[in-house]
Design an enzyme around this catalytic site. Structure first.
Site, PDB file in Angstrom:
ATOM      1  N   CYS A 401      27.422  34.754  31.218  1.00 49.41           N
ATOM      2  CA  CYS A 401      27.209  34.579  32.654  1.00 49.41           C
ATOM      3  C   CYS A 401      28.519  34.235  33.328  1.00 49.41           C
ATOM      4  CB  CYS A 401      26.179  33.494  32.884  1.00 49.41           C
ATOM      5  SG  CYS A 401      24.624  33.969  32.166  1.00 49.41           S
ATOM      6  N   GLU A 402      29.372  35.213  33.437  1.00 50.09           N
ATOM      7  CA  GLU A 402      30.745  34.980  33.881  1.00 50.09           C
ATOM      8  C   GLU A 402      31.310  36.359  34.174  1.00 50.09           C
ATOM      9  OE1 GLU A 402      33.951  32.331  34.206  1.00 50.09           O
ATOM     10  OE2 GLU A 402      32.176  31.670  33.132  1.00 50.09           O
TER      11      GLU A 402
END
Ligand SMILES: *Cc1c(COP(=O)(O)O)cnc(C)c1O
Length: 473
Positions: A401-402
Site C-alpha cells: 500500500c505505497e
C-alpha cells in the site's frame, strides 16, 4: 532529495521511459544476457521458460510457491573461488572476506568457508549465523559503527580475528571488555578518507560527512591510533580499514583512497616505529544490473588494486602489508533471480500521450527495497514462456500500500503479459532478501538454491505463525 510522502515515484507519471532503451524486438527483449543473468540461466527450448541450475522456474514455483528467490549455486561458488584466486595472488598476501550483510544463511556461510573465503559481519545476528555455520572465530571480522557491549562480548567470546574500531567510545568499551575477559583482540582502525565512490564517479573531499569511522582530515584517525597504542596490554593494533562505497566500476576512487591511507600507515611508522601489517580496503565492487552497467573484470580490478598499493607503499618506503578485501554484492548479487507471479495488468494512459502498463506482482518493496530506496535499476523478463507479441512499456509494481512500491521502473515486456505469467528479475542476490521486511505483514519469500536439476531451501518461506511468534497479544 525527494519529498513526496506517497513515495519517490509519485507524480512522475507523465515522463516516459528514460534510461531503459527499447530492445530491437521481442526476441531481444526475452534474451538472457549472460553478463546480467546467473551463469546457468537459459530458456527451455520447448516452452521458453527460464531454467536455472537445471530447474524450470515453473516447477520451483509449484514446489515452493511465489514469489521466491532462486539462487544459482554454481554461479555463486564460482564467484567465491574466483575472488579468492584473483585477490590472493602469490605476489601478495591477501584475504577475501565475504560481506555477510549482502546475504547470509547458515548454509550460505558454509559455502563461504568451503570456497576458502573468510567472512565479515556487522551485527550480533550475523556473527551468530557465521558461528552457527561453524566458521572458526579467527576467520571472522567484525564491523559496525555502534556495536553494543553484548555484540563486542560475543565477538570476544568467539575469538573473532579482527574487530574494526569505529569510535572513541568503542576503543574504551572493547579495552574494558578485553581486560575483563583477559584477552587482547586484534583491531583495525576504520578510517574515513574523504573518498566516496559510486559506479563511474568518485568524490574526493577533505572531509567526510558520514557516520562511519574516524576522519583522516580532522586528525581523529591519528587520535584513534594514539588511543589504541596507549592500551598495548589490551588491544593489538594490526592495521587500518577503509571502505569507500558500493557498486563501484572504476579503480580511480581506490587509488585516491589507497594513497591517503598508506600515507597514514607511513605516518604511524614514523611516529611509533611500527609498520602495521594489515590494510583492509573494504568492498564495493560493482555488478551488472542493466545493459548500461559496465562492471570491471575481477582479475583486472584485483591486479590494479595490488599495483596501486605496491606503488604507494614503495613511494613511502613501506613494505606491502597483507591486504584484505570485503566484496559482498559482487559475490552473491548476480547469482540470484526473483520469480514473481503477475496478478494484474493495467494499461495507464499518460498525460503526455502514450501508455504505461502497470504490471503488479505478488511481492514488491518487502522483498526488494532497493528501487524505492536507491532508485536502483533492474532487468526483468517474462520467465514462464516466450512470446511473439510486440513490446510495450511497463512498470513492475508490488502489492504494497505505497505508490513508491516499484520493483522495476521502466521495462519492455510483450504486450500479451497477463495474470498468471511468471516474471524474473535478475541480480537480486545482494541486499534483497537481507533487507526484506514484513511490511503489510507480508511473509518474506524463501531462498532456494538450485544446482544440477536439484533444489534445496536455504531459507524457507515465512509463515503467518512466524510473524506472530513475536506478537504477544
Ligand atoms: C557494505 C560493506 C561491504 C560490502 O559492500 P559491497 O558493495 O556489497 O561489496 C564491505 N565492507 C564494509 C565495511 C561494508 O560496510
Amino acid at each position: 532529495m525527494r519529498a513526496h510522502p506517497a513515495g519517490p515515484r509519485h507524480g512522475d507519471g507523465t515522463q516516459l521511459a528514460g534510461s531503459r532503451q527499447r530492445p530491437e524486438n521481442t526476441q531481444e527483449g526475452l534474451n538472457l544476457d549472460p553478463a546480467i543473468w546467473p551463469q546457468t540461466a537459459q530458456r527451455a527450448p520447448d516452452s521458453g521458460a527460464i531454467v536455472l541450475g537445471g530447474c524450470d522456474v515453473r516447477d520451483l514455483v509449484t514446489e515452493y510457491g511465489s514469489p521466491l528467490f532462486a539462487m544459482d549455486e554454481h554461479d555463486v561458488r564460482t564467484r567465491m573461488s574466483g575472488y579468492r584466486e584473483a585477490f590472493n595472488d602469490p605476489s601478495t598476501h591477501a584475504h577475501v572476506y565475504y560481506a555477510a550483510k549482502a546475504f547470509l544463511s547458515t548454509t550460505f556461510a558454509r559455502w563461504v568457508m568451503q570456497e576458502g573465503l573468510r567472512i565479515d559481519v556487522c551485527s550480533g545476528g550475523e556473527l551468530a549465523c557465521a558461528l552457527r555455520a561453524g566458521i572458526p572465530g579467527d576467520r571472522i571480522l567484525m564491523h559496525g559503527n555502534n556495536k553494543s557491549e553484548a555484540e563486542l562480548t560475543a565477538a570476544i567470546d568467539a575469538g573473532v580475528g579482527y574487530v574494526v574500531l569505529d569510535s572513541y567510545e568503542e576503543i574504551a568499551r572493547l579495552a574494558f571488555l578485553a581486560e575483563r575477559a583477559n584477552v587482547r583482540p586484534k583491531v583495525l582502525v576504520r578510517v574515513t578518507l574523504g573518498v566516496e565512490a559510486h559506479t563511474h564517479e568518485f568524490i574526493a573531499t577533505a572531509h567526510e560527512d558520514q557516520k562511519f569511522g574516524f576522519s583522516l582530515a580532522t586528525g581523529s584517525a591519528a587520535e584513534a591510533v594514539r588511543r589504541v597504542m596507549a592500551l598495548p596490554e589490551r588491544l593489538e593494533l594490526v592495521g587500518l580499514h577503509s571502505h569507500i562505497g558500493s557498486q563501484i566500476f572504476v579503480s580511480s576512487g581506490f587509488e585516491v583512497a589507497a594513497s591517503r591511507i598508506i600515507a597514514l600507515l607511513a605516518g604511524i611508522r614514523d611516529e611509533y616505529g611500527l609498520e602495521l601489517p594489515l590494510l583492509n580496503l573494504g568492498g564495493g565492487l560493482g555488478i551488472k544490473y542493466v545493459e548500461s552497467d559496465e562492471p570491471p573484470d575481477v582479475a583486472q580490478m584485483a591486479e590494479v588494486l595490488r599495483e596501486i598499493v605496491a606503488r604507494q607503499c614503495s613511494s613511502f618506503g613501506l613494505d606491502v602489508p597483507d591486504l584484505a578485501f570485503e566484496p559482498g554484492r559482487a559475490i552473491v548479487g548476480p547469482s540470484t533471480i526473483t520469480v514473481y507471479t503477475v496478478g494484474t495488468v493495467k494499461p495507464i494512459r499518460l498525460d503526455g500521450g502514450g501508455v504505461r502498463t502497470y504490471v503488479s506482482v505478488d511481492g514488491g518493496m518487502s522483498d526488494n527495497i532497493r528501487t524505492a530506496l536507491y532508485d536502483a535499476e533492474y532487468t526483468v523478463t517474462l520467465a514462464s514462456r516466450t512470446s511473439e507479441a510486440p513490446l510495450v512499456l511497463c512498470r513492475i509494481v508490488g502489492k504494497h500500500c505505497e505508490s513508491g512500491d516499484i520493483v522495476v521502473n521502466d521495462c519492455w515486456l510483450p504486450s500479451d503479459v497477463t495474470a498468471g505469467d511468471l516474471l524474473a528479475v535478475a541480480a537480486t542476490g545482494a541486499y534483497n532478501r537481507s533487507m526484506a521486511s514484513n511490511y503489510n505483514l507480508v511473509p518474506r519469500p524463501p531462498v532456494v538454491a538450485v544446482r544440477d536439476g536439484q533444489s534445496d531451501v536455504l531459507i524457507r518461506r515465512e509463515t503467518f505463525d512466524d510473524m506472530f511468534a513475536t506478537d504477544v497479544g
